[in-house]
Design an enzyme around this catalytic site. Structure first.
Site, PDB file in Angstrom:
ATOM      1  N   CYS A   1     -72.369 -34.617   1.890  1.00 45.94           N
ATOM      2  CA  CYS A   1     -72.876 -33.402   2.378  1.00 45.94           C
ATOM      3  C   CYS A   1     -73.887 -32.805   1.533  1.00 45.94           C
ATOM      4  O   CYS A   1     -73.706 -32.243   0.608  1.00 45.94           O
ATOM      5  CB  CYS A   1     -71.733 -32.441   2.248  1.00 45.94           C
ATOM      6  SG  CYS A   1     -72.043 -30.668   2.907  1.00 45.94           S
TER       7      CYS A   1
ATOM      8  N   CYS B   1     -73.513 -29.065   0.831  1.00 43.82           N
ATOM      9  CA  CYS B   1     -72.549 -28.808   0.087  1.00 43.82           C
ATOM     10  C   CYS B   1     -73.227 -28.953  -1.511  1.00 43.82           C
ATOM     11  O   CYS B   1     -72.769 -28.051  -2.487  1.00 43.82           O
ATOM     12  CB  CYS B   1     -71.468 -29.819  -0.205  1.00 43.82           C
ATOM     13  SG  CYS B   1     -70.621 -29.970   1.607  1.00 43.82           S
TER      14      CYS B   1
END
Length: 297
Positions: free
Chosen positions: A43, A46
């Site tokens: 991700c 993230c």
């Protein structure tokens, strides 16, 4: 005995698993809010969120904790909470989810999110540093060390706290302890004024420790005022014993008599003194003024 491992004194940011979630989040949130950051290695957002949220959590000075959960390895909790996209941050308080956000928010918004939970966090670390400095000034080295340790538990690279702990040990004549704390400073903060000052103070203490009895040096200077090496060594030794004004007097005398001696060594040593004592020290201020009057007369 002062704190020897302040970085381990707290557990402000940690990873959790399905098995440890209850203890790390539900139980811990009974003491203060706990943010759970649901993320995954693939991700991108993230990865953008991580350094920002960690910075804000550290600045909150222990008012909130951050727990990170990799949903690839531990999908069960995220599924139970209905999390369908990441990054997702859920705040737990008193064992219950109370707030949250999704996506890689900017620092200001994350700060606002945390402040809704715990109140203002701006300057929390700075206030702790001021409190510790006040205790150190009052002679409470142990109390100051505990607060500096708490700061480092939140921010292991805080140069002010690292330098202050090193200085506390140096003031207690614990040269090795001071060097251990100085070694904690990250390389990119090597030139931070606080780190540079305590490094200079440690170097000065090592120089002074190698000189032994100062009486013989004083005798040599009394016998021959032009024995610049004896006067130089005496100045270093006096500085190491806290007799700063006398140390400055001797080095200024060398500068006055022979500026070129030992490749301008007396002036360079004075500069190291001033760095070690700090720019606001009374002896530094007076010494700089007197040095300038000699150099630019």
């Amino acid at each position: 005995m002062l704190a020897e491992n302040p970085a381990a004194a707290g557990d402000l940011i940690k990873d959790t698993t399905t098995a440890t979630f209850r203890q790390d989040v539900l139980t811990e949130s009974m003491r203060q809010p706990v943010l759970v950051d649901f993320w995954a290695p693939w991700c991108g957002p993230c990865k953008q969120l991580t350094p920002v949220i960690e910075k804000v959590v550290k600045a909150a000075a222990g008012k909130v904790k951050l727990v990170k959960m990799n949903i690839d390895e531990h999908p069960q909790i995220a599924g139970q909470l209905g999390i369908q996209s990441i990054p997702a941050v859920i705040a737990f308080q008193r064992g219950q989810p109370v707030d949250g956000f999704m996506g890689a928010l900017p620092e200001a918004q994350i700060k606002g999110f945390i402040e809704r939970l715990v109140g203002p966090v701006t300057g929390a670390v700075e206030e702790l540093l001021k409190e510790a400095a006040a205790l150190a000034e009052e002679g409470d080295a142990s109390g100051a060390a505990e607060i500096y340790a708490a700061v480092l538990a939140q921010d292991q690279e805080n140069a002010a706290a690292i330098a202050a702990l090193a200085k506390l040990h140096l003031d207690m004549q614990d040269l090795e302890g001071a060097k251990r704390f100085l070694a904690m400073a990250p390389k990119d903060k090597a030139n931070d004024p606080a780190i540079a000052a305590v490094r200079a103070a440690i170097d000065l203490a090592e120089q002074a420790a190698s000189l032994g009895d100062l009486a013989e040096l004083q005798h040599r200077v009394d016998a021959d005022p032009l024995d610049h090496q004896a006067r130089f060594d005496l100045a270093v030794g006096l500085a190491g014993k806290g007799r700063r004004k006398e140390a400055v007097d001797h080095l200024l005398e060398i500068v006055r008599r022979d500026r070129s001696w030992n490749d301008d060594g007396a002036r360079k040593q004075l500069v190291q003194f001033f760095e070690a004592w700090g720019p606001k020290d009374e002896t530094t201020i007076a010494g700089r003024r007197r040095l300038s009057s000699i150099l630019f007369a």
